[in-house]
Design an enzyme around this catalytic site. Structure first.
Site, short mmCIF file in Angstrom:
data_model
loop_
_atom_site.label_atom_id
_atom_site.label_comp_id
_atom_site.label_asym_id
_atom_site.label_seq_id
_atom_site.Cartn_x
_atom_site.Cartn_y
_atom_site.Cartn_z
N LYS A 106 0.86 -1.19 0.00
CA LYS A 106 0.00 0.00 0.00
C LYS A 106 0.89 1.24 0.00
O LYS A 106 1.91 1.29 0.70
CB LYS A 106 -0.90 -0.03 1.23
N SER A 151 -9.55 1.35 3.21
CA SER A 151 -8.71 2.16 2.35
C SER A 151 -7.66 1.36 1.57
O SER A 151 -7.00 1.90 0.68
CB SER A 151 -7.99 3.22 3.19
N VAL A 169 -7.42 1.05 10.42
CA VAL A 169 -7.77 1.77 11.64
C VAL A 169 -9.27 1.73 11.91
O VAL A 169 -9.71 2.12 12.97
CB VAL A 169 -7.27 3.24 11.58
N GLY A 170 -10.04 1.24 10.91
CA GLY A 170 -11.48 1.16 11.10
C GLY A 170 -12.12 0.11 10.21
O GLY A 170 -13.34 0.06 10.10
N GLY A 171 -11.29 -0.70 9.56
CA GLY A 171 -11.80 -1.72 8.64
C GLY A 171 -11.07 -1.74 7.32
O GLY A 171 -11.46 -2.45 6.39
N SER A 172 -9.98 -1.00 7.21
CA SER A 172 -9.35 -0.74 5.91
C SER A 172 -8.62 -1.91 5.29
O SER A 172 -8.27 -1.87 4.11
CB SER A 172 -8.38 0.45 6.04
N MET A 179 -7.19 8.68 3.62
CA MET A 179 -6.99 7.32 4.13
C MET A 179 -8.16 6.86 4.99
O MET A 179 -8.12 5.77 5.55
CB MET A 179 -5.69 7.23 4.97
#
Length: 553
Positions: free
Chosen positions: A132, A210, A231-234, A183
């Protein structure tokens, strides 16, 4: 403003021109059919040579074994994956650049090493790996999905630590993948490179975010192992959307030194790096290599924890207990997700000594209130300032997460301390909630026979239409808790089975809005994924349980 407007467009043109130059360096003339079906996953095998198609169809460990035993050269492997990555870019817009000169040079060195002493470099010998793009590569641009940094930020002098570890283990970094503006999207769109699409529904659907570029590239097998961030599902959302595997590890197990994000330990909700792969085995190989490198000697925030062997052998005396979280009491999953859970439970019931219990959700609406208040503690000022540097406009989902989200505001010191206290209290409460799935042994003063892992949705639905991924809690709750979570594929949408019921009652306004998005015919044949969640630092256990289940279902 007019000059600034030109500035961001000029930067985007420069970035895309650089990417196109690296694609041209691969030196192959790929002819993509003019008329494409909505599902383009079969295109690479049709346009590649038979040799390249065969090589890129192999699993990570197969590639490593063949390259280490000189049954195939690392140079052949790299060339095949570079060619397939070019095709993936043409089909989904998933790349920021290829690294052909670096990759081929390293492959030649690896092949030469085997000729000299017949010893492979390490456990990833000859395996192409994608990265990434906010993870630093020496002398290459670093932008985090924004236009201004691509133009103004100095190129790093060295690879990020995670890349150094992979390279020392014999991996060959051949591709860098797209990421969204800010992001902070569960989709993948930026002013710098445009929109990354889903290979199972070209143009119509998002690849997720992301780490959407990684997911699309791996789904098309332009890579079989890559590195994303979460950080939240990326990692998990794009993995599920594209039908691959993705692990969000417990924080501070994979080093982050050298990325364009916050310093280690500085996030109120910690962003982690983790593997994405065509196979569960690929995830485990990556995590073993990271732990074996002992990165805590370089990055002090990393927990000094070796990768542990976990044996999953259920018995009458010690059954494997799995908790099923059917929904979070806020948004009901769409029919394909609920069906996938139900079918999995049916299969699990046939495995000896595996117990399945319902795992009730615990205040997941509160979890989002806490997490969203801690994502942008400056109220998004730093992100808005970066965009203002080049005059680039806010994209739809960036505006939604920063400006339309009631949890995002600039926090005073007292307010920050309040939300940090809320975070810790929620973690304590959730731990007790998990404990109550077992029995308290008064003699030992401990809980026994709690569930070993949770299986739950990754999102309310499968891959989303562009600009509609606005419900994060099925993944973000585990970031808040810092629990390892592993997304895995389980099937495809079937419009004849996954019909849309005419619901009259909804759990929340978010539930009602989410339900409107589901149209069976639109999502036909899209991948369906679920996630397995373990307690903090149970990363090995989560992988071992899923491996056991896949072997026995």
């Amino acid at each position: 403003m007019r000059n600034s407007h030109k500035m961001w467009k000029q930067i985007a043109q420069e970035a895309q021109a650089l990417r196109d130059e690296t694609l041209a360096e691969v030196g192959v003339n790929i002819q993509i059919p003019a008329q494409l079906s909505r599902n383009v996953t079969d295109i690479p095998d049709k346009v590649l040579s038979a040799s390249s198609a065969r090589i890129t169809s192999l699993a990570p460990q197969e590639i490593i074994t063949l390259a280490s035993e000189r049954k195939i050269s690392a140079q052949e492997v790299v060339q095949a994956f570079l060619e397939r990555a070019v095709i993936a870019q043409n089909l989904t817009n998933c790349l920021t650049e290829l690294l052909p000169q670096r990759a081929i040079s390293q492959a030649i060195e690896l092949d030469g090493r085997l000729l000299d002493n017949s010893t492979s470099l390490g456990p990833l010998h000859g395996l192409p790996v994608s990265i990434k793009s906010h993870i630093g590569i020496a002398n290459r641009p670093l932008s985090s999905g924004y236009c201004a940094p691509f133009h103004s930020r100095p190129h790093p002098d060295a690879d990020a630590l995670v890349v150094q570890i992979l390279t020392r283990a014999g991996a060959i970094v051949h591709a860098r993948t797209t990421e969204p503006q800010s992001m902070m999207q569960l989709e993948c769109a930026s002013n710098l490179y445009g929109v990354t699409t889903n290979p199972y529904s070209n143009i119509l659907m998002s690849s997720g975010g992301s780490s959407g570029g990684e997911a699309a590239l791996i789904a098309l097998r332009g890579s079989v192992l890559g590195v994303g961030s979460d950080v939240g599902g990326s990692i998990r959302v794009p993995a599920a959307a594209c039908g691959i595997y993705g692990l969000k590890p417990t924080s501070f197990r994979v080093p982050t030194t050298g990325w364009s994000s916050t310093p280690p330990g500085a996030d109120p909700i910690v962003t982690v790096l983790g593997p994405m792969s065509v196979s569960l085995e690929g995830l485990e190989i990556f995590m073993r290599v990271m732990a074996a490198a002992e990165p805590w000697h370089i990055e002090p925030a990393i927990i000094p924890l070796s990768w542990r062997a976990v044996d999953i052998t259920p018995s009458r005396e010690k059954p494997l207990r799995l908790g099923i979280l059917w929904h979070d009491e806020v948004v009901k999953p769409h029919p394909p997700i609920t069906r996938a859970l139900r079918e999995l439970v049916d299969k699990l019931s046939n495995i000896p000594h595996v117990e399945v219990v319902n795992f009730p959700p615990y205040k997941h609406d509160e979890a989002w209130a806490i997490a969203s208040s801690l994502y942008f503690t400056d109220g998004g000022e730093a992100d808005l300032a970066v965009m203002a540097e080049s005059g680039e406009p806010l994209l739809s989902l960036t505006e939604w997460i920063i400006k339309d989200n009631p949890g995002v505001k600039k926090l005073s010191r007292d307010e920050l301390e309040y939300w940090l206290e809320e975070r810790e209290e929620f973690r304590m409460e959730y731990s007790q909630h998990w404990n109550k799935t077992g029995v308290f042994n008064k003699a030992l003063g401990a809980w026994e026979n709690t569930v070993d892992a949770i299986i739950c949705p990754v999102a309310p639905g499968v891959a989303t239409k562009h600009n509609t991924a606005k419900y994060w809690t099925y993944t973000a709750v585990w970031n808040l808790l810092d629990y390892p979570a592993l997304a895995f594929p389980v099937g495809k949408v079937d419009k004849t089975i996954d019909v849309k019921e005419n619901r009259k009652r909804f759990m929340s306004h978010l539930d009602k809005e989410s339900w409107k998005l589901y149209r069976p015919e639109l999502f036909q044949d899209m991948p369906v994924g679920l996630q397995m969640v373990g307690r903090r630092f149970d990363d090995e256990t989560v992988i071992a349980i899923l491996k056991f289940l896949e072997q026995n279902i």
